[in-house]
Design an enzyme around this catalytic site. Structure first.
Site, PDB file in Angstrom:
ATOM      1  N   PHE A 165       0.805  -1.220   0.000  1.00  0.00           N
ATOM      2  CA  PHE A 165       0.000   0.000   0.000  1.00  0.00           C
ATOM      3  C   PHE A 165       0.835   1.264   0.000  1.00  0.00           C
ATOM      4  O   PHE A 165       0.357   2.330  -0.402  1.00  0.00           O
ATOM      5  CB  PHE A 165      -0.931   0.018   1.228  1.00  0.00           C
ATOM      6  CG  PHE A 165      -0.245   0.438   2.511  1.00  0.00           C
ATOM      7  CD1 PHE A 165      -0.235   1.768   2.908  1.00  0.00           C
ATOM      8  CD2 PHE A 165       0.399  -0.487   3.314  1.00  0.00           C
ATOM      9  CE1 PHE A 165       0.410   2.161   4.075  1.00  0.00           C
ATOM     10  CE2 PHE A 165       1.032  -0.112   4.475  1.00  0.00           C
ATOM     11  CZ  PHE A 165       1.041   1.227   4.863  1.00  0.00           C
ATOM     12  N   LYS A 180      -1.446  -7.605  -8.701  1.00  0.00           N
ATOM     13  CA  LYS A 180      -2.339  -7.710  -7.557  1.00  0.00           C
ATOM     14  C   LYS A 180      -1.906  -6.641  -6.562  1.00  0.00           C
ATOM     15  O   LYS A 180      -1.030  -6.852  -5.734  1.00  0.00           O
ATOM     16  CB  LYS A 180      -2.261  -9.106  -6.929  1.00  0.00           C
ATOM     17  CG  LYS A 180      -3.531  -9.556  -6.181  1.00  0.00           C
ATOM     18  CD  LYS A 180      -3.951  -8.646  -5.031  1.00  0.00           C
ATOM     19  CE  LYS A 180      -3.049  -8.796  -3.836  1.00  0.00           C
ATOM     20  NZ  LYS A 180      -3.524  -7.905  -2.698  1.00  0.00           N
ATOM     21  N   GLU A 205      -5.163  -3.874  -1.490  1.00  0.00           N
ATOM     22  CA  GLU A 205      -6.587  -3.537  -1.480  1.00  0.00           C
ATOM     23  C   GLU A 205      -6.866  -2.268  -0.672  1.00  0.00           C
ATOM     24  O   GLU A 205      -7.995  -1.784  -0.656  1.00  0.00           O
ATOM     25  CB  GLU A 205      -7.403  -4.710  -0.925  1.00  0.00           C
ATOM     26  CG  GLU A 205      -7.115  -5.105   0.497  1.00  0.00           C
ATOM     27  CD  GLU A 205      -5.957  -6.088   0.640  1.00  0.00           C
ATOM     28  OE1 GLU A 205      -5.888  -6.781   1.677  1.00  0.00           O
ATOM     29  OE2 GLU A 205      -5.104  -6.150  -0.278  1.00  0.00           O
ATOM     30  N   ARG A 206      -5.842  -1.693  -0.023  1.00  0.00           N
ATOM     31  CA  ARG A 206      -6.051  -0.465   0.753  1.00  0.00           C
ATOM     32  C   ARG A 206      -6.142   0.776  -0.139  1.00  0.00           C
ATOM     33  O   ARG A 206      -6.840   1.723   0.194  1.00  0.00           O
ATOM     34  CB  ARG A 206      -4.922  -0.285   1.764  1.00  0.00           C
ATOM     35  CG  ARG A 206      -4.891  -1.337   2.852  1.00  0.00           C
ATOM     36  CD  ARG A 206      -3.727  -1.099   3.792  1.00  0.00           C
ATOM     37  NE  ARG A 206      -3.678  -2.096   4.860  1.00  0.00           N
ATOM     38  CZ  ARG A 206      -2.744  -2.125   5.804  1.00  0.00           C
ATOM     39  NH1 ARG A 206      -1.767  -1.226   5.793  1.00  0.00           N
ATOM     40  NH2 ARG A 206      -2.774  -3.055   6.725  1.00  0.00           N
ATOM     41  N   SER A 249       5.484  -7.380   4.036  1.00  0.00           N
ATOM     42  CA  SER A 249       6.042  -7.724   5.339  1.00  0.00           C
ATOM     43  C   SER A 249       6.930  -8.961   5.246  1.00  0.00           C
ATOM     44  O   SER A 249       6.830  -9.758   4.308  1.00  0.00           O
ATOM     45  CB  SER A 249       4.916  -7.980   6.344  1.00  0.00           C
ATOM     46  OG  SER A 249       4.229  -9.177   6.016  1.00  0.00           O
ATOM     47  N   CYS A 255       9.933   2.459   3.384  1.00  0.00           N
ATOM     48  CA  CYS A 255      11.124   1.712   3.778  1.00  0.00           C
ATOM     49  C   CYS A 255      12.256   2.632   4.231  1.00  0.00           C
ATOM     50  O   CYS A 255      13.144   2.205   4.954  1.00  0.00           O
ATOM     51  CB  CYS A 255      11.613   0.852   2.611  1.00  0.00           C
ATOM     52  SG  CYS A 255      10.359  -0.243   1.947  1.00  0.00           S
TER      53      CYS A 255
END
Length: 328
Positions: free
Chosen positions: A149, A173, A176-177, A226, A281
């Site tokens: 995200f 893909k 979804e946020r 993550s 990051c």
């Protein structure tokens, strides 16, 4: 309520799973849209489209594929303000950060514009007694990217730009946020001249991820997220014979030496730690000053600098950073 659809085979695709994810307005905490979560069958539909497109796209000469990249770059630049506002509305980062997000993605698209030269193979005559050695670079087929995200424009472009330029077709893909910008990038790729099926955008959760990682036609997967999920993605993809690059849990650390330019250090540290509300990051959660004197000066300067930072809504031009993506 606005629904965010998949982009499959060159057009918007309304899924039938009946499952949705909430897309928030980070400035208010209110749900502003719903994103459809794909079934395994809907992921397969995207993969089949990409496989069909690969047969033609992989035979297009590199110069023509590069022309699509040039046009895609032009379209993204022409729509920079729209994309940045859309990105900020779902992520929460300020407009300047959103434009930086997009621009960093464009840097890789610029590299992809020069793909004809990069694709050249090598030939070595007489590598051994009576032995010549040559190499060729060829596309794999259908490849996929699972993106986070925090950089919904940059990281997808880092992945699909080069993959498509070298002749692969791509399943994206996104998180979804904040899924709207990846869909818009897919639309711009079509407008730039990429045939339908070359870039498909499928939304989803673990169901969609697993469908990508286990699909026999997906040859390679790139992931950013993550550490725990990176391990899962690498293991599952490798078990199913895929090339996988899985980048997880990145957080930079900083070391401040005694001879450092402390004015620059404070500027860099506050920008890194608090820019985009720390959701990147480069957020530098750990800084190690060398020596007690360096530590004392660094702490004193930081403590006085932090209150000068302004947090605001993502559209506030004076704000140094906006809200986090959602309450969770």
């Amino acid at each position: 309520m606005r629904d965010i659809h998949h982009l499959v085979d060159g057009s918007s695709f309304t899924g039938g799973s009946g499952r949705f994810g909430d897309v928030f307005n980070p400035n208010t905490g209110e749900v502003q849209a719903r994103v459809q979560l794909a079934t395994e069958g809907e992921v397969d539909r995207a993969v089949q489209s990409a496989q069909a497109a690969f047969e033609e796209w992989s035979t297009v000469n590199p110069q023509r594929r590069a022309r699509v990249m040039f046009e895609f770059k032009r379209l993204v630049e022409a729509n920079m303000n729209e994309l940045a506002e859309l990105l900020s509305s779902e992520h929460g980062k300020v407009i300047a950060d959103s434009k930086g997000d997009i621009q960093r993605g464009l840097e890789v698209i610029e590299f992809a514009c020069g793909i004809p030269h990069v694709l050249k193979g090598e030939y070595t005559q007489g590598a051994g007694p009576g032995i010549d050695v040559y190499s060729m670079r060829q596309p794999l087929g259908v490849v996929a990217g699972i993106t986070p995200f925090n950089f919904p424009a940059m990281i997808p472009m880092w992945m699909f730009g080069v993959a498509i330029a070298v002749g692969n077709t791509f399943i994206l893909k996104p998180s979804e946020r904040d899924p709207s910008v990846p869909v818009r990038l897919g639309e711009l790729m079509l407008e730039a001249g990429a045939p339908k099926g070359v870039l498909n955008v499928v939304h989803g959760d673990k169901t969609a991820v697993d469908a990508i990682l286990t699909h026999p036609l997906v040859r390679a997967v790139s992931f950013v997220g993550s550490s725990d999920i990176a391990h899962y993605v690498y293991r599952t993809g490798a078990e199913h014979g895929k090339r996988v690059q899985a980048m997880g849990g990145a957080k930079n650390h900083g070391i401040v030496l005694p001879d450092a330019d402390m004015d620059q250090v404070i500027k860099d540290l506050t920008g890194a730690a608090y820019g985009s509300a720390g959701e990147r990051c480069m957020a530098l959660p750990v800084v190690v000053p060398v020596g007690q004197r360096t530590a004392d000066e660094l702490r004193e300067r930081l403590v006085s600098e932090i209150p000068t930072l302004k947090v605001g809504v993502s559209t506030d031009a004076e704000a140094h950073y906006g809200p986090v993506v959602n309450a969770a």
